[in-house]
Design a protein around this motif. Structure first.
Motif, PDB file in Angstrom:
ATOM      1  N   ALA A 145       0.925  -1.267  -0.099  1.00 20.45           N
ATOM      2  CA  ALA A 145       0.042   0.114   0.069  1.00 20.45           C
ATOM      3  C   ALA A 145       0.892   1.206  -0.085  1.00 20.45           C
ATOM      4  O   ALA A 145       0.573   2.158  -0.606  1.00 20.45           O
ATOM      5  CB  ALA A 145      -0.948   0.003   1.247  1.00 20.45           C
ATOM      6  N   GLU A 146       1.866   1.251   0.601  1.00 13.53           N
ATOM      7  CA  GLU A 146       2.897   2.282   0.690  1.00 13.53           C
ATOM      8  C   GLU A 146       3.286   2.837  -0.657  1.00 13.53           C
ATOM      9  O   GLU A 146       3.509   3.582  -0.997  1.00 13.53           O
ATOM     10  CB  GLU A 146       4.113   1.860   1.673  1.00 13.53           C
ATOM     11  N   GLN A 147       3.703   1.746  -1.413  1.00 17.51           N
ATOM     12  CA  GLN A 147       4.125   2.056  -2.962  1.00 17.51           C
ATOM     13  C   GLN A 147       2.986   2.248  -3.609  1.00 17.51           C
ATOM     14  O   GLN A 147       3.294   3.367  -4.529  1.00 17.51           O
ATOM     15  CB  GLN A 147       4.519   0.596  -3.352  1.00 17.51           C
ATOM     16  N   VAL A 148       1.724   2.120  -3.550  1.00 16.79           N
ATOM     17  CA  VAL A 148       0.507   2.758  -4.230  1.00 16.79           C
ATOM     18  C   VAL A 148       0.385   4.039  -3.770  1.00 16.79           C
ATOM     19  O   VAL A 148       0.365   4.962  -4.738  1.00 16.79           O
ATOM     20  CB  VAL A 148      -0.726   1.774  -3.913  1.00 16.79           C
ATOM     21  N   ASN A 149       0.501   4.506  -2.621  1.00 18.76           N
ATOM     22  CA  ASN A 149       0.368   5.791  -2.148  1.00 18.76           C
ATOM     23  C   ASN A 149       1.732   6.738  -2.729  1.00 18.76           C
ATOM     24  O   ASN A 149       1.335   7.823  -3.145  1.00 18.76           O
ATOM     25  CB  ASN A 149       0.189   6.056  -0.812  1.00 18.76           C
ATOM     26  N   PHE A 150       2.762   6.060  -2.832  1.00 22.95           N
ATOM     27  CA  PHE A 150       3.831   6.834  -3.290  1.00 22.95           C
ATOM     28  C   PHE A 150       3.557   6.898  -4.685  1.00 22.95           C
ATOM     29  O   PHE A 150       4.026   8.291  -5.273  1.00 22.95           O
ATOM     30  CB  PHE A 150       5.120   5.824  -3.020  1.00 22.95           C
ATOM     31  N   LEU A 151       3.468   6.158  -5.355  1.00 22.71           N
ATOM     32  CA  LEU A 151       3.034   6.248  -6.899  1.00 22.71           C
ATOM     33  C   LEU A 151       1.880   7.193  -7.318  1.00 22.71           C
ATOM     34  O   LEU A 151       1.996   8.080  -8.284  1.00 22.71           O
ATOM     35  CB  LEU A 151       2.815   4.835  -7.558  1.00 22.71           C
ATOM     36  N   ARG A 152       0.927   7.177  -6.372  1.00 24.54           N
ATOM     37  CA  ARG A 152      -0.105   8.340  -6.515  1.00 24.54           C
ATOM     38  C   ARG A 152       0.478   9.628  -6.408  1.00 24.54           C
ATOM     39  O   ARG A 152       0.281  10.624  -7.187  1.00 24.54           O
ATOM     40  CB  ARG A 152      -1.444   8.240  -5.722  1.00 24.54           C
ATOM     41  N   SER A 153       1.404   9.875  -5.507  1.00 22.22           N
ATOM     42  CA  SER A 153       1.915  11.063  -5.204  1.00 22.22           C
ATOM     43  C   SER A 153       2.694  11.730  -6.221  1.00 22.22           C
ATOM     44  O   SER A 153       2.949  12.791  -6.332  1.00 22.22           O
ATOM     45  CB  SER A 153       2.659  10.963  -3.603  1.00 22.22           C
ATOM     46  N   ILE A 154       3.525  10.756  -6.940  1.00 23.18           N
ATOM     47  CA  ILE A 154       4.076  11.308  -8.153  1.00 23.18           C
ATOM     48  C   ILE A 154       3.333  11.462  -9.580  1.00 23.18           C
ATOM     49  O   ILE A 154       4.200  11.654 -10.262  1.00 23.18           O
ATOM     50  CB  ILE A 154       5.549  10.643  -8.144  1.00 23.18           C
ATOM     51  N   GLY A 155       2.154  11.164  -9.365  1.00 25.10           N
ATOM     52  CA  GLY A 155       1.483  11.173 -10.520  1.00 25.10           C
ATOM     53  C   GLY A 155       1.566  10.007 -11.506  1.00 25.10           C
ATOM     54  O   GLY A 155       1.095  10.034 -12.830  1.00 25.10           O
ATOM     55  N   CYS A 156       1.790   8.863 -10.996  1.00 24.06           N
ATOM     56  CA  CYS A 156       1.802   7.575 -11.685  1.00 24.06           C
ATOM     57  C   CYS A 156       0.394   7.058 -12.086  1.00 24.06           C
ATOM     58  O   CYS A 156      -0.360   7.139 -11.033  1.00 24.06           O
ATOM     59  CB  CYS A 156       2.617   6.564 -11.190  1.00 24.06           C
ATOM     60  N   GLU A 157       0.248   6.765 -13.308  1.00 24.65           N
ATOM     61  CA  GLU A 157      -1.351   6.523 -13.430  1.00 24.65           C
ATOM     62  C   GLU A 157      -1.652   5.085 -13.802  1.00 24.65           C
ATOM     63  O   GLU A 157      -2.854   4.604 -13.499  1.00 24.65           O
ATOM     64  CB  GLU A 157      -1.765   7.084 -14.845  1.00 24.65           C
ATOM     65  N   TYR A 158      -0.756   4.275 -14.106  1.00 26.59           N
ATOM     66  CA  TYR A 158      -0.893   2.887 -14.508  1.00 26.59           C
ATOM     67  C   TYR A 158       0.139   2.042 -13.599  1.00 26.59           C
ATOM     68  O   TYR A 158       1.382   2.200 -13.741  1.00 26.59           O
ATOM     69  CB  TYR A 158      -0.754   2.469 -16.038  1.00 26.59           C
ATOM     70  N   GLN A 208       0.988  -2.392 -12.202  1.00 30.99           N
ATOM     71  CA  GLN A 208       0.916  -3.690 -12.312  1.00 30.99           C
ATOM     72  C   GLN A 208       1.840  -4.405 -11.101  1.00 30.99           C
ATOM     73  O   GLN A 208       2.881  -3.971 -10.766  1.00 30.99           O
ATOM     74  CB  GLN A 208       1.648  -4.208 -13.385  1.00 30.99           C
ATOM     75  N   GLY A 209       1.185  -5.620 -10.559  1.00 36.09           N
ATOM     76  CA  GLY A 209       1.885  -6.041  -9.406  1.00 36.09           C
ATOM     77  C   GLY A 209       1.046  -6.884  -8.439  1.00 36.09           C
ATOM     78  O   GLY A 209      -0.068  -6.898  -8.589  1.00 36.09           O
ATOM     79  N   TYR A 210       1.776  -7.638  -7.600  1.00 40.18           N
ATOM     80  CA  TYR A 210       0.894  -8.450  -6.725  1.00 40.18           C
ATOM     81  C   TYR A 210      -0.003  -7.658  -5.772  1.00 40.18           C
ATOM     82  O   TYR A 210      -0.568  -8.501  -5.310  1.00 40.18           O
ATOM     83  CB  TYR A 210       2.039  -9.366  -6.131  1.00 40.18           C
ATOM     84  N   TYR A 211       0.244  -6.548  -5.431  1.00 36.49           N
ATOM     85  CA  TYR A 211      -0.745  -5.821  -4.659  1.00 36.49           C
ATOM     86  C   TYR A 211      -1.908  -5.888  -5.229  1.00 36.49           C
ATOM     87  O   TYR A 211      -3.345  -5.898  -4.545  1.00 36.49           O
ATOM     88  CB  TYR A 211      -0.187  -4.368  -4.540  1.00 36.49           C
ATOM     89  N   PHE A 212      -2.346  -6.047  -6.617  1.00 36.71           N
ATOM     90  CA  PHE A 212      -3.486  -5.803  -7.403  1.00 36.71           C
ATOM     91  C   PHE A 212      -3.739  -7.495  -7.628  1.00 36.71           C
ATOM     92  O   PHE A 212      -4.876  -7.796  -7.431  1.00 36.71           O
ATOM     93  CB  PHE A 212      -3.328  -4.799  -8.554  1.00 36.71           C
ATOM     94  N   SER A 213      -2.784  -7.988  -8.543  1.00 32.86           N
ATOM     95  CA  SER A 213      -2.944  -9.329  -8.742  1.00 32.86           C
ATOM     96  C   SER A 213      -1.750  -9.965  -9.283  1.00 32.86           C
ATOM     97  O   SER A 213      -1.035  -9.355  -9.914  1.00 32.86           O
ATOM     98  CB  SER A 213      -4.060  -9.270 -10.030  1.00 32.86           C
ATOM     99  N   LYS A 214      -1.420 -11.229  -8.799  1.00 33.71           N
ATOM    100  CA  LYS A 214      -0.399 -12.022  -9.483  1.00 33.71           C
ATOM    101  C   LYS A 214      -0.714 -12.572 -10.847  1.00 33.71           C
ATOM    102  O   LYS A 214      -1.923 -12.218 -11.325  1.00 33.71           O
ATOM    103  CB  LYS A 214      -0.362 -13.237  -8.879  1.00 33.71           C
ATOM    104  N   PRO A 215      -0.061 -12.810 -11.822  1.00 38.19           N
ATOM    105  CA  PRO A 215      -0.385 -13.404 -12.940  1.00 38.19           C
ATOM    106  C   PRO A 215      -1.299 -14.740 -12.800  1.00 38.19           C
ATOM    107  O   PRO A 215      -0.962 -15.452 -12.057  1.00 38.19           O
ATOM    108  CB  PRO A 215       1.060 -14.072 -13.694  1.00 38.19           C
ATOM    109  N   ILE A 216      -2.502 -14.612 -13.490  1.00 45.06           N
ATOM    110  CA  ILE A 216      -3.519 -15.482 -13.553  1.00 45.06           C
ATOM    111  C   ILE A 216      -3.798 -16.274 -14.630  1.00 45.06           C
ATOM    112  O   ILE A 216      -3.532 -15.809 -15.846  1.00 45.06           O
ATOM    113  CB  ILE A 216      -4.838 -14.820 -12.642  1.00 45.06           C
ATOM    114  N   SER A 217      -4.767 -17.433 -14.573  1.00 44.92           N
ATOM    115  CA  SER A 217      -5.031 -18.084 -15.867  1.00 44.92           C
ATOM    116  C   SER A 217      -5.968 -17.257 -16.621  1.00 44.92           C
ATOM    117  O   SER A 217      -6.506 -16.225 -16.099  1.00 44.92           O
ATOM    118  CB  SER A 217      -5.541 -19.510 -15.687  1.00 44.92           C
ATOM    119  N   ILE A 218      -6.284 -17.697 -17.940  1.00 40.05           N
ATOM    120  CA  ILE A 218      -7.136 -16.938 -18.581  1.00 40.05           C
ATOM    121  C   ILE A 218      -8.371 -16.664 -18.088  1.00 40.05           C
ATOM    122  O   ILE A 218      -9.293 -15.932 -18.133  1.00 40.05           O
ATOM    123  CB  ILE A 218      -7.056 -17.434 -20.213  1.00 40.05           C
ATOM    124  N   GLY A 219      -8.965 -18.051 -17.725  1.00 37.71           N
ATOM    125  CA  GLY A 219     -10.253 -18.133 -17.139  1.00 37.71           C
ATOM    126  C   GLY A 219     -10.290 -17.265 -15.887  1.00 37.71           C
ATOM    127  O   GLY A 219     -11.589 -16.874 -15.794  1.00 37.71           O
TER     128      GLY A 219
END
Length: 848
Positions: free
Chosen positions: A519-532, A534-545
């Motif tokens: 979460a700290e990384q997410v807040n940091f990225l928001r603070s510098i204006g990053c918009e997109y 990807q990573g395990y905080y949101f989702s690991k690589p998953i199957s197509i299904g």
């Protein structure tokens, strides 16, 4: 098979003497024209004992065939005789290794003897050829593996007390050279390498070398230090890198140090082979020394190689998708296609195991195409089923970029499945750009023209990131959060990442940060204006299904709570349509955003009035540190103001004098207001006001007060500046009774006096015409020096033109007196100047 054919190449009527002699000696004549000769020679080379060319044409028409004959090692044992009327070209023919030259008309006995000698030579050279082929490689022309081992064994036996090392190297992805550019080009590369090894033999006194097979070479060399072997590896790498081909000729070098010169050569060679397989996939690491631990890894790699083709044929490679999220909406915005190997014996094999092996042996080209095809098929299915559609990015390996048909291949895939190119995004690692920048620039430009979106993966990990970004156009930068963990200096990684995001916004590039896990990384990225992200905080690589289930639910992630004290978002800082931008654009007062990290104060943005105030040129000021032209004391005031605002998130105010090298000093008033925190830095809004006129007035008042306090009973001082002694004498005599008079013979001398006695001087009387520095230049210089800028000036000159008088009055002089002098008038006008100054200061005092 017995060699009994005489190949007769002719374009003339055949003289019976030639055919008669061939038949009489028991050989079979075979007549061909020059155009048929190469093909016939290729298929009957083992049966031909002699070649005769009977022609009256120029040698230029035979050059292609003669070149082929001269360069092909398999034809060396077949003698060639020329019979022609063009006897002048004998030397030219002999330059092509022609065995004999017979000028027409042909004498029977002469022809018979020369043919006999040539055939005897053919039988002799056949023995030589067999011996040669047993020891030498036919393509490279250097020792083959068997003979290299024998020569190396003798070298080690003859020098038991010397240190030796065995080098093994092959060319990464060599088979693709044959596939992309043809086998002949591949042979040329082999010959090029062999030629360099032959040159090394001239340098190193104890050296053996050979061509093992295909693209594999080896050599044994004596050495004194480990650094010598590293230098030789770099030399080999650099030599091959210069080969003129739009493909990276990169050796993978393994080195085995020989501890015992009696060790079996096969063992030493195998150790070097293992070392070469352990070379890093990083393009900077092209050599590796053998260690005992490498045997286990070799077994693992061999398993991968043995099973890779079967795995691809049986669909054991499975596509996984890792979602990409939009931080502004907290929703999925796409995915990256990743591959896993579902091996029936070992289960899921990590791509970290098999991808480097595939990149080395070239199989990555087959796997990449398989993944591209599977992703396109998936996108087509989603469209047909009416599912929500998101772009999917796929990786393009460095090897793929050297394929001349890459653009056509990818375009054919999207056409096959009737897809928009925008749905298939293409990711390249930054290191791929270093292999052949011009070629890759061309490939990327072609793909972008076709409508594909290009992503630069792992941006910032290479050594020429900005240079590549300048030369190669991409659409999206991908940065790994691990970039921060590699920084030894606290906070520096965060600042760099914030700067990259800022730079990308200026270049209209999107940024995706991957590897986000907290979460700290997410807040940091928001603070510098990053918009997109990807990573395990949101989702690991998953199957197509699982990905289809995720998008069907229209899932969003719950972001960490924002900082409610910050009223202006990070996006507002950069967004040209934001409230902040509107405020900037509509303000007539100078405004700027500053970045403060507790040590440095740096400009982020400024409005037009700000640029005009400091004389900057548009965006060139964005990175300008303005405090480089102020005094230490003023810097301390500014720093304290910024520190106060950063600490209490309120307001502060200060003043400073800015003294550029060229131009007049300016006094600036700053009002500071806290905006927000971005990364480890505070963003502060500053209003700036030019208070130079007010400061000059205050200085004059202060000067007046000082003069009154210290000079109540002291006569006022006049400085006379004139190069003519007679003028200085006249003026001194006029004023010496009422004033203290100082004299200067030129403007430079006057500046020195003013520097040392500026507080004592009340008036300057200035002549305009002087050598080196005239009066006008003196006035311009005086105005740039705050300590003397307020001292009044009366000009004395012979030039009474209105234009000159107006110009000088605009420069701030108090009076303009034309020569010759009338003493009474001169005294009165000086008195008037002092009276006007006194009146002005009294009025200013009342205002104060």
């Amino acid at each position: 098979m017995k060699k009994d054919i005489v190949m007769l190449i002719t374009d003339t009527s055949i003289k019976s003497i030639i055919l008669e002699n061939i038949i009489k000696d028991g050989f079979i004549p075979y007549l061909v024209c020059i155009s048929q000769a190469p093909e016939f020679l290729k298929h009957t080379v083992t049966q031909i004992i002699l070649i005769i060319i009977d022609t009256d044409k120029s040698i230029t028409e035979l050059t292609p065939f003669l070149t082929l004959y001269n360069n092909a090692i398999e034809y060396k044992s077949i003698p060639l005789i020329i019979t022609t009327s063009n006897w002048q070209e004998e030397e030219s023919y002999l330059n092509y290794s022609v065995w004999d030259f017979i000028a027409k008309p042909i004498k029977n006995c002469v022809f018979q003897l020369r043919v006999k000698n040539a055939i005897q030579h053919s039988n002799f050279t056949l023995t030589d050829k067999l011996l040669y082929l047993s020891n030498y490689d036919p393509v490279s022309g250097i020792y083959n593996k068997r003979h290299f081992f024998a020569v190396t064994r003798k070298l080690l036996n003859d020098h038991p007390n010397k240190n030796f090392a065995i080098f093994y190297f092959d060319i990464q992805r060599f088979r693709l050279i044959n596939a992309f550019f043809g086998r002949r080009e591949g042979d040329n590369v082999i010959k090029y390498i062999a030629a360099h090894l032959q040159q090394y033999q001239m340098i190193f006194p104890y050296f053996s070398y050979g061509h093992m097979s295909g693209d594999v070479f080896s050599f044994c060399v004596s050495f004194n230090t480990h650094d010598q072997l590293v230098a030789l590896s770099n030399k080999l790498y650099n030599n091959l890198e210069t080969y003129p081909l739009p493909f990276a000729i990169q050796p993978r070098i393994g080195i085995s140090l020989i501890e015992d010169n009696k060790t079996d050569i096969n063992i030493l060679f195998d150790q070097a082979v293992l070392a070469s397989k352990n070379c890093s996939t990083n393009y900077l690491q092209h050599f590796c020394f053998y260690e005992n631990s490498m045997n286990d890894k070799s077994i693992e790699e061999q398993y991968v190689v043995n099973n890779m083709k079967e795995a691809l044929e049986n669909d054991q490679f499975i596509i996984y998708l890792q979602p990409k999220y939009d931080l502004r909406t907290n929703t999925i915005d796409g995915a990256e296609a990743l591959v896993r190997w579902n091996n029936p014996e070992q289960g899921l094999i990590s791509p970290n195991v098999f991808i480097p092996i595939f990149e080395h042996n070239g199989f990555i080209v087959n796997l990449d195409f398989y993944i591209w095809d599977q992703v396109c098929k998936l996108l087509r299915r989603w469209l047909d089923e009416g599912r929500p559609i998101y772009p999917i990015s796929v990786n393009i390996s460095r090897v793929d970029l050297f394929n001349p048909k890459l653009v056509d291949t990818i375009c054919a895939l999207v056409n096959k499945y009737n897809l928009s190119p925008k749905l298939l995004q293409l990711e390249l690692t930054e290191s791929a750009y270093t292999s052949n920048p011009q070629l890759i620039k061309k490939r990327m430009a072609s793909l972008r023209e076709k409508g594909f979106t290009i992503l630069m993966d792992d941006f910032g990990t290479g050594y020429s990131s900005l240079n590549m970004l300048k030369d190669i156009i991409v659409d999206i930068l991908k940065i790994d959060m691990r970039f921060l963990s590699d920084c030894e200096i606290p906070g520096r990684g965060e600042n760099i990442l914030g700067s990259i995001v800022r730079m990308a916004k200026w270049l209209d590039l999107l940024v995706i940060v991957e590897g986000v896990e907290t979460a700290e990384q997410v807040n940091f990225l928001r603070s510098i204006g990053c918009e997109y992200v990807q990573g395990y905080y949101f989702s690991k690589p998953i199957s197509i299904g699982d990905f289809e289930t995720l998008i069907a639910k229209k899932s969003t992630f719950i972001p960490p709570p924002p900082d409610t004290n910050q009223t202006i978002s990070a996006d507002d800082v950069w967004n040209t349509t934001s409230q902040l931008e509107s405020l900037f654009s509509n303000m007539l007062q100078a405004m700027a955003l500053y970045e403060f990290d507790g040590t440095n104060i740096e400009v982020l943005r400024g409005n037009d009035t700000y640029h005009a105030m400091f004389g900057y040129q548009e965006a060139a000021t964005i990175r300008h540190i303005f405090i480089d032209v102020i005094s230490d004391s003023d810097y301390e005031n500014i720093w304290n103001a910024f520190h106060k605002v950063a600490s209490n998130h309120q307001k502060a105010e200060c003043e400073f004098c800015r003294k550029p090298k060229n131009g007049n000093p300016k006094w600036i008033n700053m009002k500071l207001k806290y905006i927000r925190k971005m990364a480890k830095k505070d963003i502060i809004l500053v209003n700036l006001c030019d208070i130079t006129s007010q400061k000059i007035m205050e200085m004059e008042v202060l000067k007046y007060r000082t003069a009154l306090a210290s000079k109540e009973n002291t006569p006022q001082t006049i400085l006379i500046i004139d190069d003519a002694e007679v003028n200085r004498t006249i003026l001194s005599n006029i004023f010496k009774g009422d004033f203290h008079v100082l004299q200067a013979t030129d403007a430079k001398g006057a500046l020195c006096i003013l520097k040392n006695h500026n507080s004592l001087i009340d008036l300057i009387m200035l002549d305009l015409v002087m050598p080196e520095m005239d009066g006008i230049t003196f006035l311009e210089r005086k105005l740039t020096i705050p300590e003397i800028a307020g001292i009044p000036v009366i000009v004395i000159t012979a030039d009474d033109s209105p234009q000159q008088q107006n110009r000088l009055l605009e420069m701030g002089i108090k009076d303009y007196i034309v020569k010759p002098f009338v003493p009474a008038i001169l005294q009165q006008r000086v008195k008037n100047v002092f009276e006007s100054i006194k009146y002005y200061n009294n009025k200013l005092e009342k205002i104060k």
